[in-house]
Design a protein around this motif. Structure first.
Motif, PDB file in Angstrom:
ATOM      1  N   ILE A 109       0.859  -1.192   0.000  1.00  0.00           N
ATOM      2  CA  ILE A 109       0.000   0.000   0.000  1.00  0.00           C
ATOM      3  C   ILE A 109       0.888   1.232   0.000  1.00  0.00           C
ATOM      4  O   ILE A 109       1.988   1.230   0.567  1.00  0.00           O
ATOM      5  N   ARG A 110       0.436   2.270  -0.662  1.00  0.00           N
ATOM      6  CA  ARG A 110       1.216   3.505  -0.760  1.00  0.00           C
ATOM      7  C   ARG A 110       0.247   4.681  -0.693  1.00  0.00           C
ATOM      8  O   ARG A 110      -0.667   4.787  -1.512  1.00  0.00           O
ATOM      9  N   VAL A 111       0.445   5.560   0.277  1.00  0.00           N
ATOM     10  CA  VAL A 111      -0.410   6.723   0.468  1.00  0.00           C
ATOM     11  C   VAL A 111       0.311   7.952  -0.069  1.00  0.00           C
ATOM     12  O   VAL A 111       1.477   8.189   0.252  1.00  0.00           O
ATOM     13  N   PHE A 112      -0.385   8.751  -0.880  1.00  0.00           N
ATOM     14  CA  PHE A 112       0.225   9.960  -1.442  1.00  0.00           C
ATOM     15  C   PHE A 112      -0.863  11.000  -1.656  1.00  0.00           C
ATOM     16  O   PHE A 112      -1.870  10.747  -2.307  1.00  0.00           O
ATOM     17  N   GLY A 113      -0.685  12.163  -1.090  1.00  0.00           N
ATOM     18  CA  GLY A 113      -1.664  13.238  -1.254  1.00  0.00           C
ATOM     19  C   GLY A 113      -3.053  12.800  -0.850  1.00  0.00           C
ATOM     20  O   GLY A 113      -3.281  12.322   0.262  1.00  0.00           O
ATOM     21  N   SER A 114      -3.993  12.959  -1.760  1.00  0.00           N
ATOM     22  CA  SER A 114      -5.389  12.599  -1.499  1.00  0.00           C
ATOM     23  C   SER A 114      -5.726  11.204  -2.009  1.00  0.00           C
ATOM     24  O   SER A 114      -6.909  10.855  -2.107  1.00  0.00           O
ATOM     25  N   TYR A 115      -4.710  10.388  -2.315  1.00  0.00           N
ATOM     26  CA  TYR A 115      -4.946   9.105  -2.948  1.00  0.00           C
ATOM     27  C   TYR A 115      -4.185   7.989  -2.251  1.00  0.00           C
ATOM     28  O   TYR A 115      -3.261   8.216  -1.473  1.00  0.00           O
TER      29      TYR A 115
END
Length: 274
Positions: free
Chosen positions: A70-76
């Motif tokens: 899983i990778r979280v970036f900004g609003s996504y």
């Protein structure tokens, strides 16, 4: 002079009449083909979307995500697809991308539905262990917000496939052969060496240039590393300059050995080495 003018007029009249007859014949043929297409591609006669899907299903919460990557970036968030509805939405997004430049085609919605149905079935086979190679369906989704509930159909904005494959004997990369091992190729079989392969990368038109594609690729690289491979390949259309720039930005390089005459090939093969 008058006789020559009369001959010219007669010749023009013959040409016009011949062209008119030819056009009427072509129009009649096109009408017949159109009627046949209408019968074969009538939405009422085509198979429906999988009946067991619930398109009102809400987006799964990230805390319920059971995958490793899983990778979280900004609003996504980039992660593996979790439920069938996400596989279907990814398949439909790929259908939209596939037919994006062919909007003039008649009955295009029927073609999209057929494409999505076939891709959905293929996705399920690849990602649920029905095939020998390990495959991941990675999706880019909107991050959860407080008191905001979204349906799966409205959450997925991008998708790609990443599979772990074995090189065939005598090959250094997908589609390439070494001169010293050509005889080995005739006997088939696989090398012990494995590689990652990226395909079907697409992002919804309204969500592009927001880092979704690049972060899905970074997640695919993480998944490939976790699987123990040290190189990832991807084919890209030689006319797709934005895609080429994206892959180069990530760190992919062209495999020139496969294409001694690049101008004759439609796709370039790119490689990312860990």
């Amino acid at each position: 002079m008058r006789r020559r003018n009369n001959e010219t007029k007669t010749w023009k009249w013959i040409c016009l009449r011949t062209n008119a007859m030819f056009l009427r014949k072509i129009n009649a043929q096109c009408k017949d083909i159109s009627q046949q297409l209408h019968i074969s591609m009538d939405p009422q006669l085509e198979s429906r979307q999988p009946s067991d899907l619930h398109f009102e299903k809400l987006q799964p919460a990230n805390e319920n995500y059971g995958g490793k990557h899983i990778r979280v970036f900004g609003s996504y968030v980039a992660r593996e697809a979790m439920v069938d509805e996400e596989y279907w939405t990814a398949a439909w997004l790929r259908a939209e991308s596939h037919w994006e430049s062919q909007l003039y085609v008649r009955y295009i919605d029927s073609y999209k539905r057929k494409f999505a149905e076939q891709e959905f079935s293929a996705l399920k086979r690849r990602c649920t262990g029905q095939q020998t190679q390990k495959s991941y369906c990675i999706v880019g989704v909107k991050k959860e917000e407080n008191n905001v509930k979204r349906m799966v159909l409205n959450s997925i904005l991008g998708t790609l496939d990443m599979s772990i494959q074995h090189l065939l004997r005598g090959r250094n990369f997908p589609g390439g052969t070494t001169r010293t091992c050509i005889s080995t190729c005739l006997h088939g079989g696989y090398n012990q060496e494995r590689y990652g392969y990226v395909s079907n990368l697409c992002v919804a038109k309204f969500a592009r240039r927001q880092g979704i594609a690049s972060n899905m690729l970074y997640l695919a690289i993480d998944a490939a590393k976790a699987s123990g491979v040290d190189q990832i390949f991807v084919h890209v259309d030689k006319d797709n300059k934005p895609a080429q720039k994206l892959y180069e930005k990530i760190g992919f390089q062209m495999v020139e050995e496969e294409f001694p005459n690049l101008s004759m090939e439609r796709n370039y093969l790119l490689c990312f080495k860990m």
